[in-house]
Motif scaffolding. Structure first.
Motif, short mmCIF file in Angstrom:
data_model
loop_
_atom_site.label_atom_id
_atom_site.label_comp_id
_atom_site.label_asym_id
_atom_site.label_seq_id
_atom_site.Cartn_x
_atom_site.Cartn_y
_atom_site.Cartn_z
N VAL A 163 0.85 -1.18 0.00
CA VAL A 163 0.00 0.00 0.00
C VAL A 163 0.89 1.24 0.00
CG1 VAL A 163 -1.74 1.24 1.34
CG2 VAL A 163 -1.73 -1.25 1.32
N ALA B 209 0.63 1.95 22.44
CA ALA B 209 -0.42 1.37 21.59
C ALA B 209 -1.39 2.44 21.09
CB ALA B 209 -1.18 0.29 22.36
N ASN B 210 -1.54 3.51 21.84
CA ASN B 210 -2.48 4.54 21.45
C ASN B 210 -1.84 5.70 20.71
OD1 ASN B 210 -5.17 3.66 22.37
ND2 ASN B 210 -4.14 3.56 24.35
N GLU C 238 -0.57 6.78 17.35
CA GLU C 238 -0.78 6.31 15.99
C GLU C 238 -0.07 7.25 15.04
OE1 GLU C 238 -4.94 4.86 15.09
OE2 GLU C 238 -4.67 6.44 13.60
N GLY D 261 -1.78 6.17 10.72
CA GLY D 261 -2.76 5.10 10.79
C GLY D 261 -2.30 3.82 11.49
N ASP D 262 -0.99 3.71 11.79
CA ASP D 262 -0.50 2.52 12.48
C ASP D 262 0.06 2.90 13.83
OD1 ASP D 262 -1.02 0.52 10.52
OD2 ASP D 262 0.56 1.44 9.31
N SER D 263 -0.27 2.10 14.84
CA SER D 263 0.14 2.49 16.19
C SER D 263 1.44 1.81 16.58
CB SER D 263 -0.95 2.17 17.20
OG SER D 263 -1.05 0.77 17.34
N LEU D 264 2.13 2.42 17.55
CA LEU D 264 3.37 1.86 18.08
C LEU D 264 3.03 0.62 18.90
CD1 LEU D 264 5.21 5.04 19.38
CD2 LEU D 264 5.48 3.91 17.18
N ASP D 265 4.06 -0.16 19.16
CA ASP D 265 3.87 -1.43 19.86
C ASP D 265 5.00 -1.53 20.89
OD1 ASP D 265 3.54 -4.03 20.55
OD2 ASP D 265 4.00 -4.87 18.58
N VAL E 275 8.28 -0.97 18.65
CA VAL E 275 8.18 -1.52 17.30
C VAL E 275 7.12 -0.73 16.54
CG1 VAL E 275 7.60 -3.57 15.96
CG2 VAL E 275 8.85 -3.80 18.11
N ARG F 131 5.40 -0.76 12.67
CA ARG F 131 5.28 -1.47 11.39
C ARG F 131 6.25 -2.63 11.29
NH1 ARG F 131 3.99 3.46 7.14
NH2 ARG F 131 1.85 3.71 7.83
N GLY F 132 6.38 -3.37 12.40
CA GLY F 132 7.22 -4.56 12.38
C GLY F 132 8.71 -4.27 12.35
N ILE F 133 9.09 -3.03 12.58
CA ILE F 133 10.50 -2.66 12.60
C ILE F 133 10.81 -2.05 13.96
CG2 ILE F 133 12.30 -1.19 11.59
CD1 ILE F 133 11.45 -3.31 9.68
N ILE G 44 9.83 6.25 4.60
CA ILE G 44 9.84 5.25 5.66
C ILE G 44 9.55 3.85 5.10
CG2 ILE G 44 7.52 4.89 6.65
CD1 ILE G 44 10.08 6.55 8.71
#
Lengths: 366, 429
Positions: B14, B63-64, B66, B69-73, B141, B143-145, B403
């Motif tokens: 995307v 987690a909150n 964003e 559109g993608d949140s931290l982990d 993390v 987006r898996g990085i 990114i």
């Protein structure tokens, strides 16, 4: 809907993927149908995520992630994967365990603090050389004097410092038999401080201070001698050094091991205060007995301290401080009542010396 | 076998937006509940629960948060923190014992030893802070990085030590340059996958923006000391002091009238400085925060922020008003209880019973603790969470499309740094 967002953990590319729930594993495939990953349910775990999003990954250090917003799909994954704990029940169980074990740890630490530390310190104190105790005392002495000194012009803190002071001579003749009877390993340094409070204390290294307020309220030389005898008890038991070791032990136990994240400090502080006061209450009782015995040996009245205590405790106010770490006045007086009397009562100070001691702070001082 | 069909998604990957917005999605009530539960459990476990609370808080905040559109982990766990803390104890306990023995041995010089210990532990604290930062980054993390950090904690601690001197000697004027240098080190050694960060903020820019605050707070103090010092004959005064001519300040003022100005001007200026520092603090914090955000670079990505200083003032004002209101309410409640049960309290106190005194003491401690915990919760919600939220919401990331090219890199680091920082921050030193 069966789509999710997939990150492969190798690059930051965000892919929309198709999610298939197979018999024993979750399959992630690209739009073209190419299988990107296949994660067994048994190995799945949920990661932290905002509300309305399920973020799953295989357990371990891998960074690949699947994000699902579709509630139905999320519920279906949850149902199949035992490692996912969406309702948080497993988490609550483990939290309860943590809290219970922490409480057990706290109880055991308090027990160590109440019973262990005093015993350890009792055995350690004799190994602290006197030279160290004296250096320690000298340093504490400086701080205490600075704290008590109001710095009034012409009125130094210590009374009876004038050359040939009659008050100082009287004090010395009151202390001499006590010191001789005690047979301490270090010289005693007794002084009267110009403070209105009814108080006396001992520092490490043989420093004993009596406040003007106490001498003014005393009715007999035996009462002052009894108080000094009590303080000599602290010196003989090395209570100052013990208190420092105990405080260090407590501050290590409760300060280093436990943290301060939100009010923890206040609880730890309160716990330490209560424990320290319990230690000093024990030390006071022991010093009372020591002082009474000393008084008996020099022919003084062992009960004199008791009557002084009862007299000052009868008055409201001003004494709360003294009471906090001292056992109840009436209890102490009653305990002293039981102490043996001297075979023959000696006169500790003659009338002239007693008057001089009473006026020690009224003398001109240098 | 269950197959959930896809509604033909667009061809992966995307595309990523050119400029991306950040957004905070957490709810204040959820955070407040977390804090209240945490505060209570902290109190009953004498602080052991903190590892779990810290982890909960980070999971919530990360987690909150964003971005595009993608949140931290946040992937850290409480157990890791606990183990890190135990490691830190193993290192620090011998040091602590050593300082204690040195304090006993040195006696008179124990204050000097204390100062040395303080300096050493502060320096060690900076070392710990850098390692703690590494732990936090490698548990973040997106987006898996994973984020990570290279560079040396020793070098960082040495830098903070070296900068402490000019900052103190210039009464804080060198602070912006110290800050810029330290941030260059920290951000320059921060990586998102294989994308290295860079700090472009300049010390002189921060200096220029903050100078008026320095003039307002420190300026009057310097002027007061300078002005009144000029009016005193120091040589004569030093001579008089050496000969011990004065018993107290009044006599000294009679001989050296210049001292009178000194004793009035300097405390006055000092009170002013304190007041100004207090009032300007939110503006200062906002200024540094905006400067820091604007200086961040990750490859081509740069950060723009619409944060306003008045937002920070709002947060602090809410905290002050809320804590005053809550303290008043608690005090009124306590007064009512004391009035209702006052008779029996007085009777117990009259008897002079130690147990009654201890009971009253415990009630006072409990009341104090209740207020302390409540204010702590209010602080976390009204200030900490609010600043996090306003900062995240204010941020736009320019050139964010770059990114998409990031590859993974870096390993998860241990939590010893966190443990050290924790033990040093709370220890009884």
């Amino acid at each position: 809907m069966s789509t999710g967002i997939y990150f492969d953990g190798q690059s930051s590319v965000r892919r929309e993927v198709m999610v298939t729930l197979a018999m024993d594993a979750l399959e992630i495939a690209s739009a073209e149908g190419k299988v990107l990953a296949r994660w067994p349910y048994a190995n799945l775990e949920a990661l932290s995520s905002p509300d309305g999003l399920l973020r799953v990954a295989p357990q371990g250090d891998a960074l690949a992630r699947l994000e699902v917003r579709d509630a139905e799909l999320a519920a279906a994954i949850d149902e199949r994967a035992g490692g996912i704990d969406r309702t948080g029940a497993a988490d609550r169980r483990s939290r309860r365990k943590v809290v219970l074990w922490s409480l057990a740890a706290v109880v055991s630490m308090v027990l160590v603090a109440v019973f262990g530390i005093p015993e350890i310190v009792k055995r350690l104190t004799p190994f602290v050389p006197y030279s160290i105790e004296q250096r320690l005392g000298a340093s504490v002495d400086g701080q205490v004097r600075a704290m008590l000194d109001e710095g009034k012009p012409g009125r130094p803190l210590q009374c009876g410092t004038a050359p040939a002071s009659a008050g100082a001579r009287a004090l010395a003749s009151l202390v001499a038999p006590l010191e001789a009877a005690a047979g301490l390993d270090m010289p005693l340094r007794v002084a009267v401080l110009d403070r209105p409070e009814v108080n006396a204390f001992a520092l490490p290294g043989g420093y004993v201070y009596v406040f003007r307020g106490l001498i003014e309220r005393a009715q007999t030389p035996d009462e002052v001698a009894g108080v000094i005898g009590h303080e000599i008890g602290h010196v003989a038991h090395r209570d100052g050094t013990r208190a420092i070791l105990q405080a260090a032990g407590l501050s290590f136990l409760f300060g280093t091991l436990l943290g301060d994240f939100g009010g923890g400090t206040a609880v730890v502080f309160a716990t330490r205060m209560v424990l320290q006061s319990s230690y000093s209450r024990e030390a006071e009782t022991a010093a009372d007995l020591y002082g009474a015995d000393l008084m008996r040996r020099i022919g003084g009245e062992p009960r004199a301290v008791g009557s002084l205590l009862l007299r000052i405790a009868g008055k409201p106010g001003g004494i709360a401080n003294f009471l906090l770490d001292h056992p109840e006045a009436s209890q102490r007086a009653a305990a002293l009542e039981k102490m043996p009397r001297p075979a023959q009562k000696a006169t500790l100070l003659d009338a002239g010396d007693w008057t001089a001691l009473k006026k020690i702070c009224a003398e001109k001082r240098t | 076998m269950t197959t959930l069909e896809a509604a033909a998604p667009p061809a992966a990957p995307v595309p990523v937006a050119a400029a991306a917005a950040a957004r905070f999605t957490g709810s204040r009530p959820a955070f407040t509940r977390l804090m209240i539960r945490g505060a209570v459990l902290q109190a009953v476990t004498l602080g052991i629960y903190r590892f779990w609370l810290i982890t909960d808080v980070r999971r919530f905040l990360w987690a909150n948060t964003e971005i595009d559109g993608d949140s931290l982990d946040y992937t850290g766990t409480a157990t890791e923190l606990l183990i890190g803390f135990l490691f830190a104890l193993a290192i620090l306990v011998p040091i602590y014992v050593l300082f204690f023995i040195a304090g006993l041995e040195l006696g008179l010089y124990s204050q000097l030893a204390g100062a040395a210990a303080f300096a050493f532990l502060t320096l060690f604290g900076q070392y710990a802070l850098y390692r703690a930062r590494r732990y936090r980054l490698t548990r973040t993390v997106y987006r898996g990085i994973r984020f990570h950090q290279d560079g040396s904690a020793f070098v960082y601690a040495a830098r903070t030590f070296a900068w402490a001197f000019p900052v103190v000697l210039t009464l804080g004027l060198a602070y912006p340059f110290a800050q810029a240098s330290l941030e260059r080190y920290k951000v320059g050694h921060t990586l998102y996958g294989d994308l290295r960060g860079r700090f472009a903020g300049s010390g002189s820019r921060l200096f220029g923006r903050g100078l008026f605050m320095w003039v307002l707070t420190v300026g009057p103090l310097i002027a007061a000391v300078g002005l009144s010092a000029a009016g005193i004959d120091w040589a004569a005064f030093a001579d008089d002091i050496a000969r011990d001519r004065f018993d107290d300040l009044d006599q000294a003022v009679a001989v050296h009238p210049g001292l009178a100005t000194f004793t009035v001007l300097v405390p006055g200026a000092f009170s002013w400085s304190l007041l100004a520092a207090l009032i300007l603090y939110p503006a200062f914090q906002g200024m540094v925060l905006k400067w820091w955000l604007a200086g961040l670079r990750f490859g081509e990505v740069r950060v723009a922020t619409s944060l306003r200083k008045r937002q920070l003032y709002g947060a602090y004002l809410r905290f002050v008003l809320l804590s005053v209101a809550i303290t008043l309410l608690l005090a009124i409640a306590a007064t009512i209880i004391v009035l209702a049960a006052g008779g029996s309290f007085a009777a117990m106190a009259d008897m002079g019973r130690v147990s009654a005194q201890i009971g009253i003491g415990l009630a006072v401690v409990g009341f104090y603790l209740g207020i302390a915990l409540t204010i702590w919760v209010v602080w976390q919600v009204a200030v900490k969470l609010a600043i996090w939220r306003m900062t995240v919401d204010s941020v736009t990331l320019e050139n964010f499309s770059t990114i998409a090219l990031v590859r993974s890199g870096g390993e998860a680091a241990s939590a010893i740094g966190e443990g050290l920082a924790d033990a040093l921050g709370s220890g009884g030193f």
